[in-house]
Enzyme design. Sequence first.
Site, PDB file in Angstrom:
ATOM      1  N   THR A  60      27.890  -8.553  82.368  1.00  0.00           N
ATOM      2  CA  THR A  60      28.723  -9.828  82.864  1.00  0.00           C
ATOM      3  C   THR A  60      30.159  -9.308  83.357  1.00  0.00           C
ATOM      4  OG1 THR A  60      27.661 -11.025  81.290  1.00  0.00           O
ATOM      5  CG2 THR A  60      29.683 -11.832  82.106  1.00  0.00           C
ATOM      6  N   GLU A  61      30.860  -8.469  82.574  1.00  0.00           N
ATOM      7  CA  GLU A  61      32.208  -8.103  82.820  1.00  0.00           C
ATOM      8  C   GLU A  61      32.361  -7.362  84.233  1.00  0.00           C
ATOM      9  OE1 GLU A  61      34.872  -8.831  81.457  1.00  0.00           O
ATOM     10  OE2 GLU A  61      34.633  -9.694  79.676  1.00  0.00           O
ATOM     11  N   SER A  62      31.654  -5.988  84.385  1.00  0.00           N
ATOM     12  CA  SER A  62      31.905  -5.365  85.485  1.00  0.00           C
ATOM     13  C   SER A  62      30.719  -5.165  86.343  1.00  0.00           C
ATOM     14  CB  SER A  62      32.830  -4.031  84.777  1.00  0.00           C
ATOM     15  OG  SER A  62      31.495  -3.193  84.091  1.00  0.00           O
TER      16      SER A  62
END
Length: 206
Positions: free
Chosen positions: A99-101
């Site tokens: 989700t983040e990167s």
Amino acid sequence: MKVPALVLFSIFATTAVESRADIYQVVSANGAIMLTNIHRTDRKLVRVARERPVQAKAPGVVKPVRKGPLKAPRYSLIVAQAAFEYDLPAELLHAVITTESNYDPTAVSPKGAAGLMQLMPGTARDLGVHDVFDPTANVRGGARYLKRMMKLFGNDLSLALAAYNAGPGAVLAYDRAIPPYPETQRYVPSVLKHYKRLQADAKRPR
């Protein structure tokens, strides 16, 4: 009349290398059948294969290269070690990274969060992460911070993830609830969805 296989192979191989053009059939004066990709108006040609049209691209538009879960195995050992060290499920860390990167170790958000687990500069300093673009240091720091949020919010995963995204102060300010920030409201369900999927994959017989 049959065309020798060697001639056909030579013509099509040349066409594949030099260009993707229409293929025409022409009958010579002696009755021999030949194939060519050169259109000539002085001969009677019969098109036997048509080139597939190529869609024009707008000038300056470059199709983005997707960096996705195919990179996950590259960081599996790093994630497994961090998960063991901070007593967290490896699938949860993978879900956060996705989700983040999306597994891009060089990712930088408009707000300045960087690396696989998108650590903010102040958070990275607090965690002792000197190089946020080093995958090992970034994942260890992110796992440590997530574990800290889990302890702060009584192992409530949704609140811990909200705090990871928006900061613990924001969660506390809204009476220990997910803050009504659009980004955080999208972030928490996204991580949980990936986490659930990865858990199901891990239980699937190999």
